[in-house]
Motif scaffolding. Structure first.
Motif, short mmCIF file in Angstrom:
data_model
loop_
_atom_site.label_atom_id
_atom_site.label_comp_id
_atom_site.label_asym_id
_atom_site.label_seq_id
_atom_site.Cartn_x
_atom_site.Cartn_y
_atom_site.Cartn_z
N LEU A 223 0.84 -1.20 0.00
CA LEU A 223 0.00 0.00 0.00
C LEU A 223 0.87 1.24 0.00
O LEU A 223 0.58 2.24 -0.66
CB LEU A 223 -0.92 -0.02 1.23
N HIS A 224 1.97 1.19 0.74
CA HIS A 224 2.90 2.31 0.82
C HIS A 224 3.43 2.69 -0.57
O HIS A 224 3.55 3.86 -0.90
CB HIS A 224 4.06 1.94 1.74
N ALA A 225 3.72 1.67 -1.39
CA ALA A 225 4.28 1.91 -2.71
C ALA A 225 3.23 2.38 -3.71
O ALA A 225 3.57 2.98 -4.74
CB ALA A 225 4.95 0.64 -3.23
N SER A 226 1.96 2.13 -3.43
CA SER A 226 0.91 2.43 -4.41
C SER A 226 0.42 3.87 -4.38
O SER A 226 -0.38 4.26 -5.21
CB SER A 226 -0.28 1.48 -4.17
N PHE A 227 0.90 4.68 -3.43
CA PHE A 227 0.41 6.05 -3.33
C PHE A 227 0.74 6.88 -4.57
O PHE A 227 0.06 7.85 -4.87
CB PHE A 227 0.98 6.73 -2.08
N SER A 228 1.80 6.53 -5.29
CA SER A 228 2.20 7.30 -6.47
C SER A 228 1.75 6.65 -7.77
O SER A 228 2.08 7.12 -8.84
CB SER A 228 3.72 7.46 -6.49
N ALA A 229 0.98 5.56 -7.69
CA ALA A 229 0.53 4.88 -8.89
C ALA A 229 -0.60 5.68 -9.56
O ALA A 229 -1.40 6.33 -8.89
CB ALA A 229 0.03 3.48 -8.55
N PRO A 230 -0.68 5.67 -10.89
CA PRO A 230 -1.72 6.42 -11.58
C PRO A 230 -3.11 5.82 -11.41
O PRO A 230 -3.27 4.60 -11.40
CB PRO A 230 -1.28 6.37 -13.04
N LYS A 231 -4.11 6.69 -11.28
CA LYS A 231 -5.52 6.29 -11.26
C LYS A 231 -5.78 5.15 -10.27
O LYS A 231 -6.42 4.16 -10.58
CB LYS A 231 -5.96 5.89 -12.67
N ASN A 232 -5.26 5.29 -9.07
CA ASN A 232 -5.41 4.23 -8.09
C ASN A 232 -6.46 4.58 -7.04
O ASN A 232 -6.85 5.74 -6.89
CB ASN A 232 -4.07 3.92 -7.42
N LYS A 233 -6.91 3.56 -6.30
CA LYS A 233 -7.93 3.76 -5.28
C LYS A 233 -7.43 4.62 -4.13
O LYS A 233 -8.22 5.26 -3.45
CB LYS A 233 -8.41 2.41 -4.77
N ILE A 234 -6.12 4.62 -3.92
CA ILE A 234 -5.56 5.43 -2.83
C ILE A 234 -5.81 6.90 -3.06
O ILE A 234 -6.28 7.63 -2.18
CB ILE A 234 -4.05 5.16 -2.69
N ALA A 235 -5.51 7.37 -4.28
CA ALA A 235 -5.70 8.79 -4.60
C ALA A 235 -7.17 9.17 -4.51
O ALA A 235 -7.51 10.27 -4.03
CB ALA A 235 -5.14 9.09 -5.99
N ALA A 236 -8.05 8.29 -4.97
CA ALA A 236 -9.48 8.56 -4.90
C ALA A 236 -9.94 8.65 -3.45
O ALA A 236 -10.75 9.52 -3.09
CB ALA A 236 -10.26 7.48 -5.64
N SER A 237 -9.43 7.77 -2.60
CA SER A 237 -9.78 7.82 -1.18
C SER A 237 -9.26 9.08 -0.52
O SER A 237 -9.94 9.68 0.32
CB SER A 237 -9.22 6.59 -0.46
N THR A 238 -8.06 9.50 -0.91
CA THR A 238 -7.49 10.73 -0.35
C THR A 238 -8.37 11.93 -0.67
O THR A 238 -8.60 12.80 0.19
CB THR A 238 -6.07 10.97 -0.88
N TYR A 239 -8.90 11.98 -1.88
CA TYR A 239 -9.82 13.07 -2.25
C TYR A 239 -11.05 13.07 -1.35
O TYR A 239 -11.47 14.11 -0.85
CB TYR A 239 -10.22 12.92 -3.71
N ILE A 240 -11.61 11.89 -1.09
CA ILE A 240 -12.78 11.78 -0.21
C ILE A 240 -12.43 12.25 1.20
O ILE A 240 -13.20 12.97 1.84
CB ILE A 240 -13.30 10.32 -0.18
N ILE A 241 -11.26 11.86 1.67
CA ILE A 241 -10.81 12.24 3.01
C ILE A 241 -10.67 13.75 3.13
O ILE A 241 -11.08 14.36 4.12
CB ILE A 241 -9.49 11.55 3.35
N LEU A 242 -10.11 14.39 2.10
CA LEU A 242 -9.92 15.84 2.13
C LEU A 242 -11.26 16.57 2.05
O LEU A 242 -11.42 17.65 2.64
CB LEU A 242 -8.98 16.27 1.01
N LYS A 243 -12.21 16.00 1.35
CA LYS A 243 -13.56 16.59 1.34
C LYS A 243 -14.17 16.51 2.74
O LYS A 243 -14.84 17.46 3.19
CB LYS A 243 -14.47 15.84 0.35
N LYS A 244 -13.93 15.41 3.43
CA LYS A 244 -14.42 15.28 4.80
C LYS A 244 -13.74 16.27 5.72
O LYS A 244 -14.38 16.86 6.60
CB LYS A 244 -14.21 13.85 5.30
#
Length: 293
Positions: A223-244
């Motif tokens: 999971l640590h390595a996937s934060f910089s991957a393109p179009k991944n679920k991590i980035a989408a979740s981060t957007y949701i978290i920042l909206k919260k």
């Protein structure tokens, strides 16, 4: 607080067959012994289940949950947390290792601190490779393994939403009553810690132990390595978290800090080619800008 309160370790496993025995052994070898250990396998496709089944034959006190489908880290840990009897809980990945005094130091910090509403204590972590060799430390240390830069503690809301401060959540111990009050992790997210720490820090305090508590394994597919991957679920979740976080903010200073974090995400979205998510973050940035006028 009891002299030796029960601590529940929730060990989540997904395709960690080659590491899980070392992880579980590190929990059993703690100098602090009042520990409940719950292992959750999230429908691994390697030999994880067989390895764990064999291991726990010698340790019947370990609870083993086998998911019948892949549920993800947040749902798996939330489900296991319902069985937790401890006053405190540790969320441990099955490829990581607790150092022998980890739990003892965390309990000591909960006992001896200056904060009324303490919800989490955390420390430093050694980053190790797949074969267990040293890579670095999560926070830079001196010759005595003390952090070079003073770490924040207390009310950490601004620090956690800032792009300039990192929190070593893998080394954290959480108070169970707070976890329950906040209804645990958000099951809709692909990862658990960032959102939970934001919600905790809004109304509770966090303390720091200046010591290396865990070994965090860095794997190519982690999971640590996937934060910089393109179009991944991590980035989408981060957007949701920042909206919260936008909804949790209370003043202009917090909105200014959140704007910096969103700017960081916009740049990352651009670099990874996630243009749809970049637009969404740009719209969020505009909403934040309105709050700072």
């Amino acid at each position: 607080m009891q002299e030796t309160p029960l601590v529940t370790v929730l060990c989540s496993c997904y395709n960690h067959g080659q590491f899980v025995v070392e992880c579980l052994t590190s929990v059993l070898n703690q100098t602090y012994t009042n520990i409940q250990l719950i292992v959750i396998d999230d429908f691994s496709i390697d030999n994880s289940v067989a390895v764990i089944d064999t291991f726990i034959k010698k340790f019947p006190q370990i609870t083993f949950i086998k998911n019948k489908q892949n549920l993800g880290i947040t749902t798996s840990v939330n489900s296991a947390a319902r069985l937790a009897k401890g006053e405190y809980i540790i969320d441990l990945a099955a490829d990581d290792i607790l150092l022998p005094h980890c739990v003892a130091l965390q309990i000591e910090k909960f006992k001896e601190n200056c904060f009324e509403n303490l919800a989490i204590v955390y420390g430093n972590a050694e980053l190790i490779s797949e074969n267990g060799t040293h890579l670095s430390y999560y926070f830079d240390v001196d010759a005595t393994l003390k952090t070079i830069q003073k770490r924040p503690k207390g009310n950490l809301y601004l620090d956690i939403i800032s792009p300039e401060v990192t929190i070593c959540s893998v080394s954290g111990m959480m108070k169970k009553t707070v976890f329950d009050a906040l209804k645990g992790y958000d099951n809709s997210l692909a990862y658990e810690d960032f959102d939970y720490w934001i919600r905790v820090s809004r109304n509770y305090n966090i303390d720091f132990i200046d010591g290396v508590l865990v070994q965090k394994r860095i794997l190519p597919n982690s999971l640590h390595a996937s934060f910089s991957a393109p179009k991944n679920k991590i980035a989408a979740s981060t957007y949701i978290i920042l909206k919260k976080a936008f909804s949790l903010n209370r003043n202009k200073k917090e909105y200014f800090v959140l704007r910096k974090r969103v700017n960081f995400e916009i740049i990352n979205n651009y670099r990874t080619g996630n243009y749809f998510l970049m637009i969404q973050n740009c719209l969020l940035r505009f909403r934040i800008f309105i709050k700072t006028i």
